[in-house]
Design an enzyme around this catalytic site. Structure first.
Site, short mmCIF file in Angstrom:
data_model
loop_
_atom_site.label_atom_id
_atom_site.label_comp_id
_atom_site.label_asym_id
_atom_site.label_seq_id
_atom_site.Cartn_x
_atom_site.Cartn_y
_atom_site.Cartn_z
N CYS A 106 0.83 -1.21 0.00
CA CYS A 106 0.00 0.00 0.00
C CYS A 106 0.86 1.27 0.00
O CYS A 106 1.45 1.60 -1.01
CB CYS A 106 -1.00 -0.04 1.17
SG CYS A 106 -2.38 1.10 0.90
N HIS A 210 -3.60 -5.10 0.47
CA HIS A 210 -3.06 -5.50 1.78
C HIS A 210 -3.11 -7.01 1.94
O HIS A 210 -4.03 -7.54 2.60
CB HIS A 210 -3.86 -4.82 2.91
CG HIS A 210 -3.48 -3.40 3.16
ND1 HIS A 210 -2.47 -3.05 4.02
CD2 HIS A 210 -3.97 -2.24 2.66
CE1 HIS A 210 -2.36 -1.72 4.06
NE2 HIS A 210 -3.26 -1.21 3.23
N GLU A 212 -1.50 -8.89 3.88
CA GLU A 212 -1.37 -9.33 5.29
C GLU A 212 -2.74 -9.50 5.96
O GLU A 212 -2.88 -10.28 6.89
CB GLU A 212 -0.46 -8.37 6.09
CG GLU A 212 -1.10 -7.08 6.57
CD GLU A 212 -1.29 -6.03 5.47
OE1 GLU A 212 -0.99 -6.30 4.30
OE2 GLU A 212 -1.77 -4.92 5.81
#
Ligand code: MN
Length: 251
Positions: A106, A210, A212
């Site tokens: 990001c 994202h 994660e």
């Protein structure tokens, strides 16, 4: 031994605290690395700091000061942290020089592009007439828009599919691409969603989404952290071999 992976984090002025979402730490562990959090500090010797880790993740966060890429701020530009900007750009510049495995997420994709000589588009809505919703209100683990991944890319080599749905929490995007980078993914409205350095020996991958937040529910995103940890492990072995060679010369 697992590789040590440094993760940049954010500083919150109001509470005078550093913070990082736990998902980054868990994703690095899932990938096989040992996570360490690197607080923004623009007075630290970044070479010394990076000598203590084997891979680097530039995490998400607020907007970069457009002054860092030679532009005046648009009204849509959000709050900025000059210390974090300076620290992360130094860190990314040094990691690029050292060819240390680098994963930008990001804000991180934007930092790596700026560090390498590119720019950021300060607000998607000002340049794309009818963009997708890139600031989703759905939960972070939910995928909301699709991207196309170029077949000739490291990202495709890792993910293994050409079309993928991702999450999205950004109003900015990569602007002018840095000279040594290629675009690896984009969304149908023309937003750049992935960039990388096309070098088999150097893992340098940036994504606008994202992963994660997704890798627990969607294992395909975990592959990014596995690939980054694998490259970091290889980097660590090469570093140890170079040190051994240096020591044997001295003795
Ligand atoms: Mn997006």
């Amino acid at each position: 031994m697992p590789p040590i992976i440094g993760i940049s984090c954010c500083y919150e002025l109001g509470s005078d605290r550093y913070h990082l979402a736990r998902d980054y730490v868990q994703a690095v562990q899932l990938g096989g690395g040992i996570p360490v959090i690197l607080p923004p500090n623009d007075e630290v010797d970044t070479s010394a700091l990076l000598s203590a880790v084997d891979g680097l993740i530039l995490s998400g966060g607020g907007d970069i000061d457009p002054g860092m890429f030679g532009e005046e701020p648009w009204p849509e530009n959000g709050s900025i942290d000059p210390h974090r900007d300076a620290f992360e750009i130094l860190l990314a510049t040094r990691a690029l020089e050292m060819k240390m495995p680098l994963l930008g997420i990001c804000r991180g994709i934007q930092v790596m592009n700026v560090a390498a000589g590119g720019t950021v588009c300060q607000d998607i809505a000002q340049v794309i007439g009818r963009p997708y919703k890139h600031t989703q209100q759905a939960p972070r683990w939910h995928v909301t828009h699709s991207i196309k991944i170029k077949k000739k890319s490291t990202l495709f080599g890792i993910i293994g599919v050409e079309t993928l749905r991702v999450n999205s929490f950004h109003h900015q995007m990569v602007g002018d691409l840095a000279p040594d980078f290629i675009i690896s993914a984009y969304s149908g409205d023309g937003v750049i969603e992935g960039i990388e350095v096309p070098d088999e020996e150097f893992f340098c991958v940036g994504v606008q989404f994202h992963p994660e937040n997704l890798c627990q529910r969607h294992p395909v995103f975990g592959k990014l952290f596995i690939a980054h940890a694998f490259a970091s492990s290889r980097y660590m072995s090469n570093k140890s071999a170079a040190i051994r060679q240096e020591n044997s010369k001295e003795s």
